[in-house]
Design an enzyme around this catalytic site. Structure first.
Site: not given
Length: 394
Positions: A54, A57, A181, A220, A245, A255
């Site tokens: 990201h 990040d 996502e 997810h 992912d 999660d």
């Protein structure tokens, strides 16, 4: 069993995974911050081919231009030194309080404009680093209260934003593909585009649907009590699996972001079998095998790198087990007995329509449904063979 990753395996990790400091809703961080340069070098050492991130990040939110340029320069130098690539980038539209009601779908118009600008800047950086995919996780796009969000209008705003991103990429010559996502909930009470099916349906409503696909995540989809392998198979059928992912999850709960295969192992096996062997014995997916997990909060940095290696090792071991499963003559016999391949035969004969089908007495009037209904398919034996291969018993 000795397994060794190569660049051809296309293993990639998010900087936010190995760099997670293990701060959660109930406790403070248990690890210090990880230098992105160190992350690049460590991931290269364990056999990864790529690193993703990201925007926040890599460059802390609010950094000035000089600080930003210095961080990016150091990161690029590490990439050059190791040969690691950046196959995908994404944008953080969920941490800062400004995004508490979402980014693209916030009720506040000014937030929506800010969110789009933030993503455009990350697209610029991603293109500079050679990224081919932009992942869009709308973690804050949703609501806790039905009366608080006009979902129809929110989807209009979502579409408006994504159409603009695609136009920007094409006009700038970036050639990016976009992968939504899905996630059902967390951090929002209910998130828009909660499953792979929702996201696939949504992208058909965009101006350039060919540029948009999905980035499903193991945990997810399993949070919604869905079969991840079936979801991936359908995404492949739609030609919409743009990224994936991988992690571990124990059923429909929060999660968990466990190491891949450390949750539903049997489904992980069937997933790797699908990705690597496909429906016709050839790989069904040629993109990155991207690990989006969280090293357990109990671990120090030695444990972090052990967990990163565990993801790779789990995938490679499952790949070997799936290969052995497909090569086993007894499995081939069981597949034939279960008529798995017969499903590829069209139900109608060449040139046949409903008139011809209605005229075929063997299809209905003379069909012995009782006799056919009395026959078994042998699915349990087939599954037992799969489990025995997974366990290394064959």
């Amino acid at each position: 069993m000795s397994v060794q990753a190569t660049r051809e395996d296309k293993f990639s990790f998010g900087l936010w995974t190995v760099g997670w400091q293990a701060r959660d809703a109930f406790g403070d961080a248990t690890r210090t911050a990880l230098d992105p340069v160190e992350a690049v070098h460590k991931l290269a050492e364990i056999g990864a081919y790529g690193i993703t991130f990201h925007d926040d990040d890599l460059v802390p939110f609010g950094s000035d231009a000089q600080t930003r340029d210095g961080i990016i320069a150091g990161f690029k130098k590490a990439l050059d030194e190791t040969g690691l690539i950046v196959p995908m980038v994404t944008t953080n539209l969920f941490t800062h309080p400004v995004f508490k009601d979402g980014g693209f779908t916030s009720n506040d118009r000014s937030v929506r404009r800010y969110a789009i600008r933030k993503v455009l800047r990350q697209m610029d950086l991603g293109a500079e680093l050679g990224a081919k995919t932009l992942v869009l996780w709308g973690g804050r796009e949703g609501a806790e209260y039905d009366s608080a969000k006009d979902v129809s209008a929110a989807l209009d705003r979502y579409r408006e934003a994504l159409n603009l991103l695609a136009q920007y990429s094409e006009d700038r010559g970036y050639g990016l593909r976009f992968a939504i996502e899905p996630k059902p909930n967390e951090p929002r009470g209910d998130i828009l585009l909660p499953t792979a099916g929702h996201a696939i349906a949504f992208v058909q409503e965009l101006e350039r649907p060919e540029l948009f696909g999905i980035n499903p995540e193991t945990g997810h989809e399993q949070m919604s009590n869905l079969n991840f392998t079936q979801g991936i198979a359908q995404a492949l059928w739609h030609k919409k699996l743009f990224h994936i992912d991988l992690n571990g999850q124990h059923g429909p709960k929060f999660d968990q972001d466990l190491v891949f295969g450390h949750g539903d192992l049997l489904n992980a096996f069937s997933l790797v079998d699908l990705l690597e062997n496909g429906p016709d014995g050839a790989p069904a997916y040629d993109g990155p095998r991207h690990f989006d997990y969280k090293p357990s909060r109990t671990e120090d940095y030695d444990g972090v790198w052990e967990s990163a290696k565990a993801n790779i090792r789990m995938y490679l071991l499952l790949k070997e087990r799936a290969k052995a499963f497909r090569a086993d003559p007894e499995v081939q016999e069981a597949l034939a007995a279960s008529k798995v391949a017969e499903l590829k035969t069209p139900t109608l004969n060449p040139g046949e329509g409903y008139a011809e089908l209605l005229a075929d007495r063997s299809a209905f009037e003379d069909y012995d449904a009782d006799a056919v209904g009395a026959k078994g398919f042998g699915f349990v034996k087939l599954n037992q063979l799969a489990i025995e291969h997974l366990l290394g018993a064959r």
